[in-house]
Design a protein around this motif. Sequence first.
Motif, PDB file in Angstrom:
ATOM      1  N   GLU A  26     108.330  42.555 130.916  1.00 30.20           N
ATOM      2  CA  GLU A  26     107.721  41.935 129.754  1.00 30.20           C
ATOM      3  C   GLU A  26     108.759  41.894 128.651  1.00 30.20           C
ATOM      4  N   VAL A  27     108.800  40.768 127.947  1.00 27.52           N
ATOM      5  CA  VAL A  27     109.851  40.578 126.965  1.00 27.52           C
ATOM      6  C   VAL A  27     109.288  40.042 125.659  1.00 27.52           C
ATOM      7  N   ILE A  28     110.020  40.326 124.610  1.00 30.27           N
ATOM      8  CA  ILE A  28     109.749  39.729 123.307  1.00 30.27           C
ATOM      9  C   ILE A  28     110.971  38.881 122.992  1.00 30.27           C
ATOM     10  N   ARG A  29     110.770  37.578 122.823  1.00 32.38           N
ATOM     11  CA  ARG A  29     111.915  36.691 122.689  1.00 32.38           C
ATOM     12  C   ARG A  29     111.964  36.065 121.303  1.00 32.38           C
ATOM     13  N   HIS A  30     113.136  36.114 120.701  1.00 33.26           N
ATOM     14  CA  HIS A  30     113.347  35.421 119.437  1.00 33.26           C
ATOM     15  C   HIS A  30     113.549  33.934 119.724  1.00 33.26           C
ATOM     16  N   PRO A  31     113.078  33.053 118.831  1.00 29.91           N
ATOM     17  CA  PRO A  31     113.230  31.609 119.087  1.00 29.91           C
ATOM     18  C   PRO A  31     114.661  31.188 119.347  1.00 29.91           C
ATOM     19  N   SER A  32     115.620  31.883 118.743  1.00 27.76           N
ATOM     20  CA  SER A  32     117.014  31.508 118.941  1.00 27.76           C
ATOM     21  C   SER A  32     117.598  32.111 120.212  1.00 27.76           C
ATOM     22  N   GLY A  33     116.776  32.850 120.963  1.00 26.26           N
ATOM     23  CA  GLY A  33     117.276  33.502 122.160  1.00 26.26           C
ATOM     24  C   GLY A  33     117.955  34.809 121.829  1.00 26.26           C
ATOM     25  N   ARG A  34     118.512  35.423 122.804  1.00 25.25           N
ATOM     26  CA  ARG A  34     119.362  36.604 122.661  1.00 25.25           C
ATOM     27  C   ARG A  34     118.617  37.919 122.521  1.00 25.25           C
ATOM     28  N   LEU A  35     117.443  37.973 121.867  1.00 23.79           N
ATOM     29  CA  LEU A  35     116.763  39.255 121.772  1.00 23.79           C
ATOM     30  C   LEU A  35     115.622  39.304 122.778  1.00 23.79           C
ATOM     31  N   TRP A  36     115.875  39.980 123.869  1.00 23.28           N
ATOM     32  CA  TRP A  36     114.867  40.201 124.893  1.00 23.28           C
ATOM     33  C   TRP A  36     114.668  41.709 125.022  1.00 23.28           C
ATOM     34  N   ILE A  37     113.428  42.108 125.082  1.00 24.37           N
ATOM     35  CA  ILE A  37     113.123  43.527 125.171  1.00 24.37           C
ATOM     36  C   ILE A  37     112.297  43.780 126.419  1.00 24.37           C
ATOM     37  N   LEU A  38     112.834  44.531 127.319  1.00 24.61           N
ATOM     38  CA  LEU A  38     112.109  44.952 128.511  1.00 24.61           C
ATOM     39  C   LEU A  38     111.513  46.323 128.196  1.00 24.61           C
ATOM     40  N   THR A  39     110.208  46.464 128.353  1.00 27.16           N
ATOM     41  CA  THR A  39     109.541  47.687 127.935  1.00 27.16           C
ATOM     42  C   THR A  39     108.468  48.084 128.936  1.00 27.16           C
ATOM     43  N   ASP A  40     108.137  49.362 128.944  1.00 22.21           N
ATOM     44  CA  ASP A  40     107.091  49.830 129.855  1.00 22.21           C
ATOM     45  C   ASP A  40     105.700  49.708 129.233  1.00 22.21           C
ATOM     46  N   ASP A  41     105.603  49.220 127.977  1.00 14.26           N
ATOM     47  CA  ASP A  41     104.293  49.055 127.347  1.00 14.26           C
ATOM     48  C   ASP A  41     104.375  48.013 126.234  1.00 14.26           C
ATOM     49  N   LEU A  42     104.242  46.751 126.589  1.00 16.27           N
ATOM     50  CA  LEU A  42     104.341  45.680 125.607  1.00 16.27           C
ATOM     51  C   LEU A  42     103.168  45.698 124.627  1.00 16.27           C
ATOM     52  N   SER A  43     102.037  46.276 125.038  1.00 18.27           N
ATOM     53  CA  SER A  43     100.846  46.259 124.186  1.00 18.27           C
ATOM     54  C   SER A  43     101.035  47.067 122.910  1.00 18.27           C
ATOM     55  N   ASP A  44     102.037  47.936 122.853  1.00 15.90           N
ATOM     56  CA  ASP A  44     102.227  48.797 121.694  1.00 15.90           C
ATOM     57  C   ASP A  44     103.328  48.290 120.763  1.00 15.90           C
ATOM     58  N   TRP A  45     103.662  47.001 120.869  1.00 12.06           N
ATOM     59  CA  TRP A  45     104.675  46.408 119.996  1.00 12.06           C
ATOM     60  C   TRP A  45     104.010  45.452 119.008  1.00 12.06           C
ATOM     61  N   MET A  46     104.605  45.348 117.837  1.00 20.36           N
ATOM     62  CA  MET A  46     104.225  44.317 116.880  1.00 20.36           C
ATOM     63  C   MET A  46     105.463  43.506 116.543  1.00 20.36           C
ATOM     64  N   VAL A  47     105.262  42.187 116.397  1.00 19.09           N
ATOM     65  CA  VAL A  47     106.364  41.279 116.107  1.00 19.09           C
ATOM     66  C   VAL A  47     106.040  40.515 114.826  1.00 19.09           C
ATOM     67  N   ARG A  48     107.017  40.405 113.939  1.00 13.45           N
ATOM     68  CA  ARG A  48     106.837  39.663 112.698  1.00 13.45           C
ATOM     69  C   ARG A  48     108.058  38.781 112.442  1.00 13.45           C
ATOM     70  N   ASP A  49     107.806  37.603 111.853  1.00 15.43           N
ATOM     71  CA  ASP A  49     108.875  36.692 111.472  1.00 15.43           C
ATOM     72  C   ASP A  49     109.037  36.701 109.963  1.00 15.43           C
ATOM     73  N   LEU A  50     110.288  36.719 109.507  1.00 20.48           N
ATOM     74  CA  LEU A  50     110.587  36.708 108.084  1.00 20.48           C
ATOM     75  C   LEU A  50     110.968  35.299 107.640  1.00 20.48           C
ATOM     76  N   SER A  51     111.004  35.079 106.340  1.00 20.64           N
ATOM     77  CA  SER A  51     111.238  33.736 105.814  1.00 20.64           C
ATOM     78  C   SER A  51     112.641  33.218 106.100  1.00 20.64           C
ATOM     79  N   ASP A  52     113.594  34.131 106.358  1.00 21.03           N
ATOM     80  CA  ASP A  52     114.966  33.686 106.627  1.00 21.03           C
ATOM     81  C   ASP A  52     115.218  33.420 108.100  1.00 21.03           C
ATOM     82  N   GLY A  53     114.163  33.425 108.919  1.00 19.93           N
ATOM     83  CA  GLY A  53     114.314  33.171 110.348  1.00 19.93           C
ATOM     84  C   GLY A  53     114.503  34.415 111.182  1.00 19.93           C
TER      85      GLY A  53
END
Length: 596
Positions: A26-53
């Motif tokens: 399971e991964v969390i991907r940034h729109p620009s690519g490059r940030l992928w996170i493989l984790t044993d529990d995706l349900s415990d993550w929060m993702v937020r986008d800032l105004s600068d991208g």
Amino acid sequence: MKFLTLPDRDVDQRFVSRLGWDIDPEVIRHPSGRLWILTDDLSDWMVRDLSDGTRIAVPDANSNPVIATKVEGLAPHTSVDDIASDLTLHTFLLASTNGRQRLQGSLSTERQLIWGVIHGVTLASNSLHVLREMARPRVDERWLALSLVKSLPIHSFAPWTPWHGLSSLGIGEWLRIDAQGSARPVRWWTPPASGEDFVSSAEAVRASLREALCETVRGSGRRVSADLSGGLDSTSLCFLLADLGVEFTTYRTSSMSSWNDETTRAREVAGDLRLPLHEFAPLAEQSTAFDLDPDPNPASISEGPLVWAASRGYLDLLVKEVGRTGAHVHFTGLGGDELFDLVPGLFRALRQENPLTALRQMRKFQLGQKLHLVPLLKGAFSRESYQSYFTRIATSIERDIPSRPEDAYSWFPPVVLPHWLTAKAKDLIVEAFSDVAKSTPEPLGRDPLAHQTVESIAFQGKILRQFSEIYRQYEVRWCAPYTDIRVVRAVLNAPASARISDSVDKPLLAATLDHIAPRGFYDKRGRGDFTSDIYAEHQSRRDQLLTEFKDSRLVERGIVERDRIEPVLVEPAAADVGLLELEKLVTAERWLRAVD
């Protein structure tokens, strides 16, 4: 929770089977690519986008209401620096902007990041075990030889791990990975300048400790427990928890020494505060300092020789009991000595604060401890920089030049190489010091006192991380509020003289607990001493040790001389060797047996 950052989608599919995680990648991907996170529990993550991208990903957010509230309250225009300083009080921060990654843990290294280039790909994780599974690296024999050195500088060697090609972040650093996958650590820690008066400092320390305790209790969502040794550090936390109205159970082990008065104090405090107190058998009955049976736990093997191995038997019992009661957080007094007690670098800070007062304080200390006055004064009035001092020590190790007496009061104590090391081991140590000397990092503080405080807190944080990693099946988080960066900053703002008193132990801590702890609790008295317990274990195991070291992995690797270690195993005092040095030798041997 464990996670691994990856540069692209193809990599995670290639590596996931090695991790043994029984879920799909399971991964969390940034729109620009490059940030992928493989984790044993995706349900415990929060993702937020800032105004600068920028996109930020935060673990442990859905299971911890304190973290969740902070993430949900983020304003889109908030800077990543500000977000990092707030969120890393409780968790990791992973951020991605235009393909560049920022990965950050805590100053204490309780939340630490390890990284390496594996098959040409830069990978980072919060678990040394995860990266070891990825890389299958060999043991770094330079690190192995260094692990036997007495008074190894913590800060300079903080990035080193037991495994070739894998590195930890240095103290006060975050990891920058650019769009091409190249990684480099970036220093974020800036030491505060002292300047607060004693009373204001005590108030600031009290406020920061209360805040750290309240947030941890609220974030746990379940019962909590705490150590109550009867010593000043853990007992002070119990006073604060009780004052905050927290319900908790306490635990302790005792010493076989008749001189140890902490048992009586612990029972008195538990009675006064009406706290349940669970007492385990004396440490000597559970100590594993000189046990050579290898630990098969893969997490233990990955971490390297554990500095707390002597307490492993006690901790095995403790964590099972804590887990049985349903507690999710266990508070410990680790870090209290580092913040409030005398440390070698204190005297230069005293001299800088008030030379005349410092002279009187040093004279009293010297007479009370029966020390030589001239080395103490030379150390206090030295202006040698950290970089200069480290380079001089590296040269003295290479040329076998004895340390100067005043070095005992400098940036770190004199480095001592055990006499049982082989020529090969000494060459490895000289090489390591030489490499570090070429790029010696800036000190962590403005003077040896501040520097030693921060690096020692990071050392305690590493122990906390190892506790949580090795005992993770019990779902108990080991928490040391003294290592919280808010508390550390408050202490560093205090005057150096807040650490020394003729009548009170740990005067700043005593003032912090004023009107909370009983009057007279911090008056100078004897402190708990577990030396007799370790000595008793050595006496019972030394014959077996001598037999088992006939087949030594350290000898096989050419790190120690068999003829020189055998007399030490039987009677270390006769060879002018302390039990802690011998324990370090045995711990390394036990770890190598598990690796092999």
